[in-house]
Design a protein around this motif. Structure first.
Motif, mmCIF file in Angstrom:
data_model
loop_
_atom_site.group_PDB
_atom_site.id
_atom_site.type_symbol
_atom_site.label_atom_id
_atom_site.label_comp_id
_atom_site.label_asym_id
_atom_site.label_seq_id
_atom_site.Cartn_x
_atom_site.Cartn_y
_atom_site.Cartn_z
ATOM 1 N N ALA A 69 36.439 -4.416 58.314
ATOM 2 C CA ALA A 69 35.732 -4.960 57.160
ATOM 3 C C ALA A 69 36.603 -5.993 56.455
ATOM 4 C CB ALA A 69 35.354 -3.835 56.196
ATOM 5 N N ASN A 70 35.989 -7.092 56.053
ATOM 6 C CA ASN A 70 36.690 -8.135 55.314
ATOM 7 C C ASN A 70 36.681 -7.847 53.822
ATOM 8 O OD1 ASN A 70 37.262 -9.719 57.601
ATOM 9 N ND2 ASN A 70 35.193 -10.590 57.558
ATOM 10 N N GLU A 71 37.388 -8.701 53.073
ATOM 11 C CA GLU A 71 37.429 -8.548 51.621
ATOM 12 C C GLU A 71 36.215 -9.227 50.992
ATOM 13 O OE1 GLU A 71 40.383 -9.452 47.804
ATOM 14 O OE2 GLU A 71 40.891 -10.185 49.820
ATOM 15 N N PRO A 72 35.447 -8.519 50.168
ATOM 16 C CA PRO A 72 34.347 -9.160 49.436
ATOM 17 C C PRO A 72 34.883 -10.255 48.519
ATOM 18 C CG PRO A 72 34.152 -6.772 49.380
ATOM 19 C CD PRO A 72 35.511 -7.075 49.923
ATOM 20 N N VAL A 73 34.087 -11.283 48.317
ATOM 21 C CA VAL A 73 34.533 -12.467 47.581
ATOM 22 C C VAL A 73 33.711 -12.634 46.298
ATOM 23 C CG1 VAL A 73 34.788 -14.982 47.687
ATOM 24 C CG2 VAL A 73 35.253 -13.593 49.717
ATOM 25 N N ALA A 74 34.384 -13.123 45.260
ATOM 26 C CA ALA A 74 33.752 -13.483 43.986
ATOM 27 C C ALA A 74 32.883 -12.376 43.409
ATOM 28 C CB ALA A 74 32.921 -14.762 44.154
ATOM 29 N N PRO A 75 33.422 -11.155 43.270
ATOM 30 C CA PRO A 75 32.605 -10.098 42.678
ATOM 31 C C PRO A 75 32.385 -10.316 41.183
ATOM 32 C CG PRO A 75 34.861 -9.344 42.985
ATOM 33 C CD PRO A 75 34.775 -10.700 43.609
ATOM 34 N N SER A 76 31.182 -10.039 40.730
ATOM 35 C CA SER A 76 30.868 -10.073 39.300
ATOM 36 C C SER A 76 30.023 -8.852 38.987
ATOM 37 C CB SER A 76 30.127 -11.352 38.926
ATOM 38 O OG SER A 76 28.905 -11.451 39.627
ATOM 39 N N ALA A 77 30.058 -8.422 37.728
ATOM 40 C CA ALA A 77 29.422 -7.153 37.374
ATOM 41 C C ALA A 77 28.450 -7.334 36.218
ATOM 42 C CB ALA A 77 30.480 -6.127 37.004
ATOM 43 N N SER A 78 27.403 -6.492 36.241
ATOM 44 C CA SER A 78 26.434 -6.429 35.147
ATOM 45 C C SER A 78 25.922 -4.995 35.073
ATOM 46 C CB SER A 78 25.272 -7.390 35.400
ATOM 47 O OG SER A 78 24.591 -7.053 36.593
ATOM 48 N N ASP A 79 25.123 -4.691 34.043
ATOM 49 C CA ASP A 79 24.501 -3.367 33.912
ATOM 50 C C ASP A 79 25.532 -2.250 34.078
ATOM 51 O OD1 ASP A 79 22.596 -1.399 33.623
ATOM 52 O OD2 ASP A 79 21.936 -1.494 35.719
ATOM 53 N N ILE A 83 25.198 -10.494 47.063
ATOM 54 C CA ILE A 83 24.658 -9.162 47.349
ATOM 55 C C ILE A 83 24.781 -8.305 46.095
ATOM 56 C CG2 ILE A 83 25.047 -7.035 48.648
ATOM 57 C CD1 ILE A 83 25.950 -8.710 50.974
ATOM 58 N N MET A 84 23.702 -7.646 45.723
ATOM 59 C CA MET A 84 23.698 -6.771 44.553
ATOM 60 C C MET A 84 23.743 -5.319 45.011
ATOM 61 S SD MET A 84 23.537 -6.308 41.249
ATOM 62 C CE MET A 84 22.973 -7.840 40.519
ATOM 63 N N LEU A 85 24.649 -4.545 44.416
ATOM 64 C CA LEU A 85 24.784 -3.139 44.786
ATOM 65 C C LEU A 85 24.073 -2.229 43.790
ATOM 66 C CD1 LEU A 85 28.525 -2.795 45.884
ATOM 67 C CD2 LEU A 85 26.501 -3.206 47.288
ATOM 68 N N GLY A 86 23.462 -1.177 44.318
ATOM 69 C CA GLY A 86 22.843 -0.177 43.462
ATOM 70 C C GLY A 86 23.854 0.782 42.873
ATOM 71 N N LEU A 87 25.050 0.844 43.441
ATOM 72 C CA LEU A 87 26.099 1.745 42.960
ATOM 73 C C LEU A 87 27.081 0.985 42.087
ATOM 74 C CD1 LEU A 87 26.802 3.781 46.216
ATOM 75 C CD2 LEU A 87 25.083 4.183 44.444
ATOM 76 N N ARG A 88 27.656 1.686 41.108
ATOM 77 C CA ARG A 88 28.561 1.055 40.157
ATOM 78 C C ARG A 88 30.017 1.145 40.608
ATOM 79 N NH1 ARG A 88 24.637 3.505 36.710
ATOM 80 N NH2 ARG A 88 23.667 1.970 35.327
ATOM 81 N N GLY A 89 30.819 0.204 40.108
ATOM 82 C CA GLY A 89 32.255 0.225 40.344
ATOM 83 C C GLY A 89 32.694 -0.829 41.342
ATOM 84 N N ARG A 90 33.819 -1.488 41.040
ATOM 85 C CA ARG A 90 34.301 -2.539 41.931
ATOM 86 C C ARG A 90 34.711 -1.995 43.299
ATOM 87 N NH1 ARG A 90 34.702 -7.474 39.770
ATOM 88 N NH2 ARG A 90 34.504 -7.624 37.495
ATOM 89 N N HIS A 91 35.146 -0.732 43.345
ATOM 90 C CA HIS A 91 35.530 -0.151 44.641
ATOM 91 C C HIS A 91 34.349 -0.080 45.603
ATOM 92 C CE1 HIS A 91 33.949 3.127 42.194
ATOM 93 N NE2 HIS A 91 33.748 3.817 43.304
ATOM 94 N N GLN A 92 33.115 -0.090 45.080
ATOM 95 C CA GLN A 92 31.949 -0.008 45.964
ATOM 96 C C GLN A 92 31.752 -1.283 46.783
ATOM 97 O OE1 GLN A 92 30.532 2.583 46.742
ATOM 98 N NE2 GLN A 92 30.520 4.035 45.033
ATOM 99 N N ALA A 93 32.367 -2.388 46.376
ATOM 100 C CA ALA A 93 32.264 -3.606 47.173
ATOM 101 C C ALA A 93 32.934 -3.412 48.531
ATOM 102 C CB ALA A 93 32.880 -4.781 46.422
ATOM 103 N N ASP A 94 34.104 -2.766 48.547
ATOM 104 C CA ASP A 94 34.773 -2.487 49.819
ATOM 105 C C ASP A 94 33.941 -1.530 50.675
ATOM 106 O OD1 ASP A 94 36.927 -4.144 49.403
ATOM 107 O OD2 ASP A 94 38.234 -2.570 48.641
ATOM 108 N N ASN A 95 33.326 -0.537 50.021
ATOM 109 C CA ASN A 95 32.460 0.374 50.769
ATOM 110 C C ASN A 95 31.274 -0.370 51.367
ATOM 111 O OD1 ASN A 95 34.086 2.589 50.134
ATOM 112 N ND2 ASN A 95 32.948 3.032 48.262
#
Length: 439
Positions: A226-236, A254-266
């Motif tokens: 898995a590569n590193e996610p790029v340009a993460p931003s957060a809301s809600d 890509i928008m995630l339904g789960l919270r937390g920056r660690h979820q980008a790696d997941n």
């Protein structure tokens, strides 16, 4: 057995961890006696220290959005045991679970009578067998299995698979898996097997990466990293969006339904897994990846409960998980905070305390209803060393009541330290909701 009897029987087999027997012989014999139900569908096995449940849920959500009939097996459960077993996103019913548990019990006892096993299969072995039997009977086509503990001798590792996924590896369960990252990684790396594809999530420790790569070489598997996610931003309150360059495609916001920056790696590991599935014949269009990641649901992991004051439930049960929770709170919360904390005695409580306790205005300590639970000084010493305002309670009900009484309306109650603690709080909230609805 009816549902109540089946639950009583399974718990009579002993504690899920303390009475566990780490072996594969029993589950293999049990599955054979049941007619090898796991051979009727294709399986994905997901292991790791943190994130394995989230990644399993993400893969299943994406595959379901793509139109495949999916199964999902996870552990532990929070409120109901059948949470562990889902087909098409739906839990097995109580009646279905009772039939499954009865059939598995009869098969296990028959193996003892026939001299093939000395004792009946354990709690986790029997629940795993029940899940696989349910997936077979429900005609699931693609099943995602979260490893219970470790990997090498976990019951899920007896299943043939088309894909193995290993998420981030860190310290946890050292008394079983080993004292070093290399030893722990060695136990988890064995889910990578000849003839199956492999995806390796982003690793915190080079020692884990080295072990995983060596395992791939040993079994002649070319992994996808898995590569590193790029340009993460957060809301809600921490739901992320990010860009990602996968092995085969590019994804934007890509928008995630789960919270937390660690979820980008997941999510990165889940995307690579879904692209591997597409190559293996389970068609996964881009739209399903985007929608599945947005709609995924994984209770008890940075789960907000709307109330006054609000609650945040997170199953952070090791230092790495506690650090992720701290990072989340530091970024998304700046008001008064009450921490309700309980943990298992075999966990690194000092490590979790170092990550979390100084964030709290008040710490409410409690004992989880589990034989492994830490009590008294084991919890109190690290709490009092970092925070003068500490409340000791005997039950989770008392802890929740105290937390609500000392937390201002504009504050936040955080429940962390154990998924079992989160489960008890969710049960209490369900009780309150039922009582309110009946009034």
């Amino acid at each position: 057995m009816d549902y109540t009897q089946s639950i009583s029987y399974l718990y009579s087999l002993g504690h899920e961890v303390l009475a566990a027997k780490y072996r594969l012989e029993s589950i293999r014999l049990l599955l054979s006696r049941l007619g090898d139900p796991d051979r009727s569908f294709k399986s994905i096995v997901v292991a790791g220290t943190n994130g394995k449940g989230s990644v399993a849920a993400m893969i299943e959500s994406v595959a379901r959005e793509a139109g495949h009939r999916t199964g999902l097996y996870i552990s532990p459960h929070l409120v109901r045991i059948q949470e562990r077993i889902k087909v098409g996103g739906l839990e097995a019913s109580e009646a279905e679970f009772a039939r499954l548990a009865t059939d598995v019990r009869e098969a296990s006892e028959a193996l003892v009578r026939d001299g093939e096993l000395e004792t009946v299969a354990t709690f986790f072995e029997q629940v795993t067998a029940a899940a696989l039997l349910h997936f077979h009977r429900s005609k699931a086509a693609l099943v995602v299995l979260e490893v219970g503990l470790g990997g090498r001798l976990d019951a899920t590792n007896a299943v043939q698979r088309i894909l193995s996924v290993v998420t981030s590896i860190d310290f946890d369960h050292q008394e079983i898996l080993g004292a070093t990252i290399a030893e722990i990684a060695g136990e988890k790396a064995t889910i990578i097997v000849p003839g199956a594809r492999a995806v390796i999530g982003r690793q915190l420790h080079q020692a884990a990466s080295d072990v995983l790569m060596r395992r791939c070489l040993e079994v002649n598997v070319l992994p996808v990293f898995a590569n590193e996610p790029v340009a993460p931003s957060a809301s809600d309150y921490g739901r992320l969006s990010f860009d990602y360059e996968s092995t085969h495609s590019s994804y934007s916001r890509i928008m995630l339904g789960l919270r937390g920056r660690h979820q980008a790696d997941n999510a990165a590991a889940a995307i690579e897994a879904c692209e591997a599935l597409d190559e293996l014949g389970f068609k996964i269009p881009r739209e399903a990846v985007v929608l599945g990641l947005r709609e995924v649901n994984w209770p008890g992991r940075l789960e907000w409960i709307d109330s006054v004051p609000p609650l945040l439930l997170d199953g952070a049960h090791n230092p790495s998980g506690a650090r992720s929770l701290r990072e989340y709170l530091s970024e998304f919360w700046d008001g008064p905070l009450t921490l309700v904390f309980g943990a298992m005695a075999d966990k690194d409580i000092d490590g979790m305390a170092a990550a979390l306790f100084d964030l709290a205005t008040t710490i409410v300590l409690t004992r989880v209803r589990d034989r492994r639970a830490a009590v008294g000084a084991r919890l109190g010493k690290p709490a009092l060393a970092r925070q003068g305002n500490v409340i000791f309670t005997e039950t989770v009900r008392q802890a929740l009541s105290w937390a609500r009484s000392v937390t201002p309306r504009e504050g936040l109650i955080v429940v962390a330290g154990s998924l079992h603690l989160v489960g008890e709080v969710k049960r209490l909230i369900d009780e309150e909701d039922s009582q309110s609805a009946a009034m």
